[in-house]
Write a protein that holds these residues in place. Sequence first.
Motif, mmCIF file in Angstrom:
data_model
loop_
_atom_site.group_PDB
_atom_site.id
_atom_site.type_symbol
_atom_site.label_atom_id
_atom_site.label_comp_id
_atom_site.label_asym_id
_atom_site.label_seq_id
_atom_site.Cartn_x
_atom_site.Cartn_y
_atom_site.Cartn_z
ATOM 1 N N LEU A 137 7.364 -6.710 16.681
ATOM 2 C CA LEU A 137 6.466 -6.895 15.536
ATOM 3 C C LEU A 137 5.591 -5.676 15.305
ATOM 4 N N ALA A 138 5.119 -5.047 16.380
ATOM 5 C CA ALA A 138 4.276 -3.866 16.234
ATOM 6 C C ALA A 138 5.059 -2.701 15.628
ATOM 7 N N VAL A 139 6.291 -2.493 16.083
ATOM 8 C CA VAL A 139 7.110 -1.402 15.541
ATOM 9 C C VAL A 139 7.453 -1.665 14.074
ATOM 10 N N THR A 140 7.758 -2.915 13.743
ATOM 11 C CA THR A 140 8.063 -3.240 12.350
ATOM 12 C C THR A 140 6.828 -3.089 11.470
ATOM 13 N N TYR A 141 5.674 -3.454 11.991
ATOM 14 C CA TYR A 141 4.424 -3.221 11.248
ATOM 15 C C TYR A 141 4.241 -1.736 10.981
ATOM 16 N N ALA A 142 4.526 -0.901 11.981
ATOM 17 C CA ALA A 142 4.417 0.549 11.798
ATOM 18 C C ALA A 142 5.402 1.040 10.743
ATOM 19 N N THR A 146 0.833 -1.187 0.000
ATOM 20 C CA THR A 146 0.000 0.000 0.000
ATOM 21 C C THR A 146 0.866 1.235 0.000
ATOM 22 N N ALA A 147 0.256 2.356 -0.319
ATOM 23 C CA ALA A 147 0.945 3.626 -0.231
ATOM 24 C C ALA A 147 1.092 4.015 1.237
ATOM 25 N N PHE A 190 14.492 9.925 11.506
ATOM 26 C CA PHE A 190 14.023 11.243 11.957
ATOM 27 C C PHE A 190 12.897 11.748 11.055
ATOM 28 N N THR A 191 13.105 11.644 9.748
ATOM 29 C CA THR A 191 12.117 12.153 8.789
ATOM 30 C C THR A 191 10.796 11.413 8.915
ATOM 31 N N LEU A 192 10.861 10.089 9.051
ATOM 32 C CA LEU A 192 9.635 9.297 9.144
ATOM 33 C C LEU A 192 8.870 9.600 10.426
ATOM 34 N N VAL A 193 9.582 9.752 11.526
ATOM 35 C CA VAL A 193 8.924 10.028 12.809
ATOM 36 C C VAL A 193 8.286 11.411 12.802
ATOM 37 N N VAL A 194 9.003 12.417 12.321
ATOM 38 C CA VAL A 194 8.470 13.783 12.310
ATOM 39 C C VAL A 194 7.235 13.868 11.418
ATOM 40 N N ALA A 195 7.253 13.157 10.294
ATOM 41 C CA ALA A 195 6.107 13.197 9.379
ATOM 42 C C ALA A 195 4.886 12.498 9.958
ATOM 43 N N ASN A 196 5.078 11.621 10.957
ATOM 44 C CA ASN A 196 3.955 10.869 11.555
ATOM 45 C C ASN A 196 4.073 10.910 13.076
ATOM 46 N N THR A 253 5.981 3.478 5.526
ATOM 47 C CA THR A 253 6.824 3.606 4.331
ATOM 48 C C THR A 253 6.184 2.988 3.101
ATOM 49 N N GLY A 254 4.979 2.436 3.222
ATOM 50 C CA GLY A 254 4.318 1.819 2.074
ATOM 51 C C GLY A 254 4.932 0.497 1.698
#
Length: 329
Positions: A312-317, A121-122, A271-277, A322-323
């Motif tokens: 597993l939960a963090v990896t799912y996130a 998914t996107a 950093f970029t992924l966390v700040v964006a979400n 990241t799609g």
Amino acid sequence: MAETPPPASKESAGGAPDPNDERFVARPGQHAGTNPNSPGPATGHARHEMAGSAGYPQFEGPGAAHYGSEPLEPAPPVASQPYPTYGTQGTGPEYAQPGMIPPPGAVPPQQPVYGYQQVTTAPGTLDVGRALSYGLAKFRANPGPWVGVTAVGLVIYLAFVLVVQLTDPTTLLPLLLIFLAVLAGVWLLQAAMVRGALYETDGTPPSFGSFFRFVNAGNVLLTALLAFLLTFVGSAICFVPGFVAGLLCMFSLHYVVDQDQGPFEALKSSFTLVVANIWPVLLLALAVLVVTFLGLLLCGLGLLVAGPVAALAVTYAYRTLTGGTVSAR
């Protein structure tokens, strides 16, 4: 009585042929004219006449070729064969019937998918409850290897306590070296759990040996060391800066193990992924802390379940934000 001979024709007498002579009267399918044995005007060839409705050769039946001025009869229409509706998978038949020709612009039906369903998914919004339930479901489906890998962490901790008790270091340097060795083991174990969780999201339940199939151990150790130093310095100032630093580094090992990024690139990507979400990631981090705390309450044995569910939960996130590919079951 003597029979009276028939009157001689003018043609036999050398005169012009009688047009009323029944021998030269045009019959159906023939052109009216003079003696057919005489050559036609201006041509040195005699036309071969055949009976027909138009006086020239033709075949019977619809669609036959015509060589005259009569209008052509159209060929009979070809009956169209029924053709299945094409589209995306699930909206039409899986296969077309043999011999059928698809209409222009038709999309062939997709082949059926076997095995683990994978959904790409996107990048979207993270559902914290869904992440935790996903981690619990994956752990319950494959508990043995996960418990085994988590137990390695407990062994590392017990080994650290045993070494300290046996050596009884009196200076800071030996204690620091032992502590760094233990941290290196813990960081490699974290990378192993990330590798196993990535296998789970890919739809392939890992065995115990599959957890340690990563070849960038050097980048893992350097990335983990930088993240530890940032968190340590932030915690030395106050709890909040240390928590923020740890939150920003939350997905750094995932970028190293999954995408083989270098230490600084992995930290920047995290950093970029966390700040964006920021808000869903913050809620997930708080949920992971609560799950880990509950595991500690059971004399540490609860970590055998809490640790894998959190990983597993963090990896799912990470895969959701990241799609990336997430196994549907």
